[in-house]
Design a protein around this motif. Structure first.
Motif, short mmCIF file in Angstrom:
data_model
loop_
_atom_site.label_atom_id
_atom_site.label_comp_id
_atom_site.label_asym_id
_atom_site.label_seq_id
_atom_site.Cartn_x
_atom_site.Cartn_y
_atom_site.Cartn_z
N GLN A 1 0.83 -1.20 0.00
CA GLN A 1 0.00 0.00 0.00
C GLN A 1 0.87 1.26 0.00
OE1 GLN A 1 -3.46 0.20 -0.23
NE2 GLN A 1 -2.89 2.33 -0.64
N THR A 2 1.96 1.23 0.74
CA THR A 2 2.90 2.35 0.73
C THR A 2 3.47 2.56 -0.67
OG1 THR A 2 3.49 1.95 3.04
CG2 THR A 2 5.03 3.27 1.74
N SER A 3 3.80 1.46 -1.35
CA SER A 3 4.31 1.54 -2.73
C SER A 3 3.29 2.19 -3.65
CB SER A 3 4.65 0.14 -3.24
OG SER A 3 5.60 -0.49 -2.42
N LEU A 4 2.03 1.77 -3.53
CA LEU A 4 0.99 2.32 -4.39
C LEU A 4 0.70 3.78 -4.05
CD1 LEU A 4 -1.47 -0.72 -4.51
CD2 LEU A 4 0.29 -0.07 -6.16
N ASN A 5 0.80 4.14 -2.76
CA ASN A 5 0.66 5.55 -2.39
C ASN A 5 1.72 6.39 -3.10
OD1 ASN A 5 -1.41 4.88 -0.63
ND2 ASN A 5 -0.14 4.97 1.20
N LEU A 6 2.95 5.89 -3.12
CA LEU A 6 4.03 6.61 -3.79
C LEU A 6 3.79 6.71 -5.30
CD1 LEU A 6 7.20 5.22 -1.97
CD2 LEU A 6 6.66 7.64 -2.29
N ALA A 7 3.43 5.59 -5.91
CA ALA A 7 3.28 5.57 -7.37
C ALA A 7 2.13 6.45 -7.83
CB ALA A 7 3.07 4.13 -7.83
N LEU A 8 0.94 6.19 -7.32
CA LEU A 8 -0.23 6.94 -7.77
C LEU A 8 -0.20 8.38 -7.26
CD1 LEU A 8 -2.98 4.19 -7.34
CD2 LEU A 8 -1.76 4.87 -9.42
N GLY A 9 0.36 8.59 -6.07
CA GLY A 9 0.49 9.95 -5.56
C GLY A 9 1.42 10.78 -6.43
N SER A 10 2.48 10.17 -6.93
CA SER A 10 3.41 10.88 -7.82
C SER A 10 2.76 11.21 -9.15
CB SER A 10 4.67 10.04 -8.05
OG SER A 10 5.37 9.86 -6.84
N ALA A 11 1.98 10.26 -9.69
CA ALA A 11 1.27 10.52 -10.95
C ALA A 11 0.29 11.66 -10.78
CB ALA A 11 0.53 9.25 -11.40
N MET A 12 -0.44 11.63 -9.68
CA MET A 12 -1.44 12.67 -9.40
C MET A 12 -0.78 14.04 -9.21
SD MET A 12 -4.25 12.46 -6.41
CE MET A 12 -4.14 10.68 -6.55
N ALA A 13 0.28 14.08 -8.44
CA ALA A 13 0.98 15.34 -8.20
C ALA A 13 1.61 15.87 -9.48
CB ALA A 13 2.05 15.15 -7.12
N SER A 14 2.10 14.95 -10.31
CA SER A 14 2.74 15.37 -11.56
C SER A 14 1.76 16.12 -12.45
CB SER A 14 3.29 14.15 -12.30
OG SER A 14 3.97 14.53 -13.46
N ILE A 15 0.51 15.62 -12.53
CA ILE A 15 -0.49 16.31 -13.35
C ILE A 15 -1.04 17.52 -12.58
CG2 ILE A 15 -2.64 16.09 -14.64
CD1 ILE A 15 -2.20 13.05 -14.62
N GLY A 16 -1.44 17.28 -11.33
CA GLY A 16 -2.14 18.30 -10.57
C GLY A 16 -1.32 19.53 -10.24
N LEU A 17 0.01 19.42 -10.26
CA LEU A 17 0.86 20.57 -10.00
C LEU A 17 1.52 21.11 -11.27
CD1 LEU A 17 2.59 19.44 -6.68
CD2 LEU A 17 0.54 20.84 -6.97
N THR A 18 1.82 20.23 -12.23
CA THR A 18 2.49 20.68 -13.45
C THR A 18 1.58 21.52 -14.33
OG1 THR A 18 3.95 18.75 -13.46
CG2 THR A 18 3.71 19.94 -15.53
N ILE A 19 0.35 21.06 -14.54
CA ILE A 19 -0.56 21.78 -15.43
C ILE A 19 -0.85 23.19 -14.92
CG2 ILE A 19 -2.84 21.77 -16.51
CD1 ILE A 19 -0.79 19.70 -17.60
#
Length: 370
Positions: free
Chosen positions: A288-306
């Motif tokens: 679960q920690t791994s998935l938090n890192l993976a999906l959290g990074s994807a989300m932050a990448s879009i949600g902050l970059t755009i």
């Protein structure tokens, strides 16, 4: 002997981030010869490893899911700075850099990191167990953000080409921030237990009680020091990555590869700390920690970059192309479908990990030979 080795390790993880920043100061904005590029690459690798170490110290202190959130947001903020800097320096040829890097980050995290962690966790512990409620919410948010920001620009008609109008770009930026803010609130306040690791029996492991660890947690002073060193390490990683980016671009051009490969390589470098940290968590049966890192990074990448490139577009010259090609849209759709089927049961075997890794390999292949 053990004490000496631990002390040496602490010295190494303390010195390398500072050395990376110093090297960054002396190499910033300069053309680097081959020998210096080799040194920069070596320090870059060391900064990545030290970033992982300090992120794990912070995670041990604050517990999940805050530890994963700290690393994901820290890396993404500096990634955004790198993208905007490269776009400002690159002119028209960098018009697709934000799109290429963000989409590469989504594929790397949702297929590469997720697949690797599921495979590692399932092979080592027979079955990888995680919370389908929290992971499903994260995947749904990533899918919505990716569609709003990367798919819709291809189909809008007010402005020709795969671009948003100013009003559309503003809406996408605001929607991204709102969605990301709602998710972080859900993850850290209202439904924090949905994002905590589980035992094989499905019981939540609360990191605050340190029930899953026999080691004494780091002190507040150690955690603050690690937070500062994590910032230095990540600044070094992204800044040195920019320093070697001309070498990467010339290498890509010499090899006759598409310019989009540059965005892929940058995303791979920037996401390396999360990849290592997530694989280590999966090895400890904390999928679960791994998935938090993976999906959290994807989300932050879009949600902050755009939102960042939306603001930067005010002074950046040239177009801002965000819309994906038809090939990439197919890969994104397949990733969402496969990810949903993976998440729903809350348990995964090596097969699910292998499927995601094949999708990641397909993305790399099509990036090289579109």
């Amino acid at each position: 002997m053990v004490t000496r080795l631990r002390a040496l390790g602490m010295q190494w993880t303390t010195v390398v981030p500072l050395l990376a920043v110093v090297l960054l100061v002396f190499t910033w904005g300069r053309d680097l010869p081959g020998a210096i590029v080799a040194v920069v690459t070596l320090i870059l690798a060391g900064a990545v490893l030290s970033a992982v170490h300090h992120a794990e110290v912070i995670a041990h202190r604050v517990g999940e899911p805050f530890g994963s959130l700290v690393l994901a947001v820290a890396v993404t903020i500096i990634e955004v700075a790198l993208i905007v800097t490269l776009m400002a320096d690159g002119g028209d040829k960098s018009s697709t850099l934000a799109r290429d890097t963000v989409f590469a980050a989504v594929m790397i995290t949702c297929n590469g990191i997720v697949g690797l962690c599921l495979l590692v966790g399932a092979l080592r512990h027979r079955v990888a167990v995680f919370n389908s409620e929290g992971t499903g919410a994260a995947l749904a948010t990533v899918a919505t953000l990716a569609t709003l920001c990367l798919v819709l620009p291809t189909f809008t008609t007010t402005k020709p080409g795969p671009e948003f109008t100013t009003a559309q770009l503003t809406f996408a930026a605001v929607a991204s921030l709102v969605l990301y803010g709602i998710f972080v609130t859900t993850q850290t306040v209202r439904h924090r237990d949905y994002f905590l690791p589980l035992t094989k029996q499905g019981e939540v492991i609360d990191a605050d009680s340190h029930a899953d660890s026999h080691a004494e947690g780091p002190s507040s002073r150690d955690a603050k020091l690690s937070l500062a060193l994590l910032a230095f390490a990540l600044i070094g990683v992204v800044g040195l990555a920019k320093g070697v980016s001309p070498t990467i671009e010339s290498g890509v051009e010499s090899a006759g590869l598409p310019h989009a490969v540059v965005g892929v390589i940058i995303a791979l470098l920037v996401l390396l700390p999360e990849t290592i940290a997530a694989a280590r968590a999966a090895r400890r049966d904390r999928v679960q920690t791994s998935l938090n890192l993976a999906l959290g990074s994807a989300m932050a990448s879009i949600g902050l970059t755009i939102p960042a490139v939306a603001v930067a577009s005010v002074w950046l010259s040239g177009p801002l192309v965000l819309g994906l090609s038809s090939t990439h849209m197919v890969l994104l759709a397949l990733t969402v479908i496969v990810g949903t089927l993976t998440v729903v049961p809350g348990r995964a075997t090596p097969l699910q990990g292998g499927v995601h890794l094949v999708l990641f390999a397909a993305f790399l292949e099509l990036a090289i030979t579109p």
